[in-house]
Design a protein around this motif. Structure first.
Motif, PDB file in Angstrom:
ATOM      1  N   UNK A   1       2.069  -7.820  -8.224  1.00  0.00           N
ATOM      2  CA  UNK A   1       0.997  -7.388  -7.322  1.00  0.00           C
ATOM      3  C   UNK A   1      -0.206  -8.321  -7.393  1.00  0.00           C
ATOM      4  N   UNK A   2      -0.488  -8.862  -8.568  1.00  0.00           N
ATOM      5  CA  UNK A   2      -1.595  -9.822  -8.685  1.00  0.00           C
ATOM      6  C   UNK A   2      -1.267 -11.104  -7.935  1.00  0.00           C
ATOM      7  N   UNK A   3       0.009 -11.516  -7.968  1.00  0.00           N
ATOM      8  CA  UNK A   3       0.425 -12.695  -7.188  1.00  0.00           C
ATOM      9  C   UNK A   3       0.308 -12.405  -5.699  1.00  0.00           C
ATOM     10  N   UNK A   4       0.654 -11.202  -5.286  1.00  0.00           N
ATOM     11  CA  UNK A   4       0.518 -10.804  -3.883  1.00  0.00           C
ATOM     12  C   UNK A   4      -0.939 -10.883  -3.437  1.00  0.00           C
ATOM     13  N   UNK A   5      -1.862 -10.417  -4.280  1.00  0.00           N
ATOM     14  CA  UNK A   5      -3.302 -10.495  -3.953  1.00  0.00           C
ATOM     15  C   UNK A   5      -3.769 -11.955  -3.929  1.00  0.00           C
ATOM     16  N   UNK A   6      -3.224 -12.767  -4.830  1.00  0.00           N
ATOM     17  CA  UNK A   6      -3.568 -14.198  -4.863  1.00  0.00           C
ATOM     18  C   UNK A   6      -3.190 -14.880  -3.553  1.00  0.00           C
ATOM     19  N   UNK A   7      -1.987 -14.619  -3.077  1.00  0.00           N
ATOM     20  CA  UNK A   7      -1.541 -15.230  -1.814  1.00  0.00           C
ATOM     21  C   UNK A   7      -2.375 -14.717  -0.650  1.00  0.00           C
TER      22      UNK A   7
ATOM     23  N   UNK B   1     -13.312  -6.139  -2.934  1.00  0.00           N
ATOM     24  CA  UNK B   1     -12.849  -4.764  -2.783  1.00  0.00           C
ATOM     25  C   UNK B   1     -11.339  -4.697  -2.626  1.00  0.00           C
ATOM     26  N   UNK B   2     -10.744  -5.777  -2.092  1.00  0.00           N
ATOM     27  CA  UNK B   2      -9.286  -5.829  -1.951  1.00  0.00           C
ATOM     28  C   UNK B   2      -8.600  -5.816  -3.315  1.00  0.00           C
ATOM     29  N   UNK B   3      -9.243  -6.438  -4.316  1.00  0.00           N
ATOM     30  CA  UNK B   3      -8.638  -6.583  -5.643  1.00  0.00           C
ATOM     31  C   UNK B   3      -9.134  -5.559  -6.659  1.00  0.00           C
ATOM     32  N   UNK B   4     -10.212  -4.866  -6.361  1.00  0.00           N
ATOM     33  CA  UNK B   4     -10.850  -4.028  -7.376  1.00  0.00           C
ATOM     34  C   UNK B   4      -9.938  -2.904  -7.869  1.00  0.00           C
TER      35      UNK B   4
ATOM     36  N   UNK C   1      -6.293   8.083  -6.679  1.00  0.00           N
ATOM     37  CA  UNK C   1      -7.717   8.088  -6.345  1.00  0.00           C
ATOM     38  C   UNK C   1      -8.292   6.671  -6.389  1.00  0.00           C
ATOM     39  N   UNK C   2      -7.885   5.899  -7.397  1.00  0.00           N
ATOM     40  CA  UNK C   2      -8.394   4.537  -7.542  1.00  0.00           C
ATOM     41  C   UNK C   2      -8.000   3.676  -6.349  1.00  0.00           C
ATOM     42  N   UNK C   3      -6.749   3.786  -5.918  1.00  0.00           N
ATOM     43  CA  UNK C   3      -6.275   2.944  -4.828  1.00  0.00           C
ATOM     44  C   UNK C   3      -6.743   3.421  -3.457  1.00  0.00           C
ATOM     45  N   UNK C   4      -6.997   4.710  -3.295  1.00  0.00           N
ATOM     46  CA  UNK C   4      -7.371   5.209  -1.967  1.00  0.00           C
ATOM     47  C   UNK C   4      -8.877   5.193  -1.730  1.00  0.00           C
ATOM     48  N   UNK C   5      -9.684   5.408  -2.788  1.00  0.00           N
ATOM     49  CA  UNK C   5     -11.129   5.460  -2.588  1.00  0.00           C
ATOM     50  C   UNK C   5     -11.711   4.112  -2.185  1.00  0.00           C
ATOM     51  N   UNK C   6     -11.040   3.001  -2.561  1.00  0.00           N
ATOM     52  CA  UNK C   6     -11.531   1.667  -2.233  1.00  0.00           C
ATOM     53  C   UNK C   6     -10.788   1.072  -1.035  1.00  0.00           C
ATOM     54  N   UNK C   7     -10.061   1.900  -0.307  1.00  0.00           N
ATOM     55  CA  UNK C   7      -9.215   1.382   0.771  1.00  0.00           C
ATOM     56  C   UNK C   7      -9.490   2.149   2.057  1.00  0.00           C
ATOM     57  N   UNK C   8     -10.102   1.499   3.026  1.00  0.00           N
ATOM     58  CA  UNK C   8     -10.445   2.148   4.277  1.00  0.00           C
ATOM     59  C   UNK C   8      -9.209   2.574   5.061  1.00  0.00           C
ATOM     60  N   UNK C   9      -8.168   1.746   5.036  1.00  0.00           N
ATOM     61  CA  UNK C   9      -6.928   2.078   5.750  1.00  0.00           C
ATOM     62  C   UNK C   9      -6.278   3.320   5.153  1.00  0.00           C
ATOM     63  N   UNK C  10      -6.315   3.431   3.831  1.00  0.00           N
ATOM     64  CA  UNK C  10      -5.742   4.594   3.166  1.00  0.00           C
ATOM     65  C   UNK C  10      -6.532   5.844   3.517  1.00  0.00           C
ATOM     66  N   UNK C  11      -7.873   5.716   3.610  1.00  0.00           N
ATOM     67  CA  UNK C  11      -8.686   6.867   3.993  1.00  0.00           C
ATOM     68  C   UNK C  11      -8.323   7.342   5.396  1.00  0.00           C
TER      69      UNK C  11
END
Length: 239
Positions: free
Chosen positions: A60-66, A181-184, A229-239
């Motif tokens: 997943x970190x490699x995915x964020x890197x790309x 915010x994409x990586x947080x 909660x961690x992944x959805x609170x920082x993600x507008x699309x998830x909200x």
């Protein structure tokens, strides 16, 4: 990103299911007994799923890197075929890394004391119950945990070094905030997961303190509970 998030969520459900139902049943029914086959099964699947999760966090970190360093090429580089291959590689790594520790523990003789000072069949404490010399087994398990945890941690750290370097060179503050915010969310899970497991497994035998079970509780219950909660609170699309 959502493909890997779906698999991470499934893994955390499996890890919690491997431990929590038996723990709750023991608390409600008062019986803390567990059969030897059930104990070994719990031990195997906990390691198996844990290794997959560490490798998946590195993926997943490699995915964020790309996504951040090569945004225009992202759809081509992280295509569906590569994502499936990376996921299969994670499961293969989990299977291969679990074979040796499980075989070594199964072959150990257990004589008199059969009480585990834990709420599940954890490998380090299970080995301590054996009446044989376990130095070789402990060393192999330590090296196995060291390679898996620090190997995936190095891959994750390298990805984030490149990510941070790219973010700092972005021209506008809004672009930097959006990239951070994409990586947080992923970075938060990485800190929780690696921090607790390094404390548990990458330390010499005999250095397990009274906080050992509390850290295990954080790793097996609190982190899976907080992940949505961690992944959805920082993600507008998830909200």
């Amino acid at each position: 990103m959502y493909f890997f998030l779906c698999n991470l969520s499934s893994l955390e459900i499996f890890i919690a299911t491997c431990i929590i139902p038996k723990t709750v049943a023991s608390l409600l029914m008062g019986s803390k007994a567990i059969s030897y086959p059930a104990c070994i099964t719990q031990f195997y699947f906990f390691i198996f799923l844990g290794v997959i999760e560490f490798v998946l966090l590195a993926v997943m970190s490699y995915d964020r890197y790309v996504a951040i360093c090569y945004p225009l090429q992202y759809p081509m580089l992280m295509n569906s075929q590569l994502c499936v291959q990376l996921l299969l590689g994670s499961w293969t790594a989990g299977f291969l890394a679990t074979i040796v520790p499980t075989v070594l523990v199964v072959r150990l003789p257990f004589c008199n004391d059969n009480r585990i000072d834990h709420f599940f069949c954890e490998g380090v404490l299970l080995i301590k119950l054996s009446c044989a010399d376990t130095q070789i087994v402990e060393l192999i398990n330590f090296m196995n945990a060291f390679i898996i945890i620090f190997g995936s941690l190095v891959m994750t750290a390298m990805s984030y070094l490149y990510i941070i370097n790219t973010i700092l060179r972005l021209p506008s503050a809004s672009s930097r905030n959006k990239a951070f915010s994409t990586c947080s969310s992923h970075f938060t899970i990485v800190i929780l997961g690696y921090g607790s497991c390094i404390f548990q497994y990458v330390q010499p035998s005999g250095h397990h303190t009274s906080y050992y079970k509390m850290v295990a509780l954080l790793n097996t219950v609190v982190t899976p509970l907080m992940s949505p909660f961690i992944f959805s609170l920082r993600n507008e699309q998830m909200k």
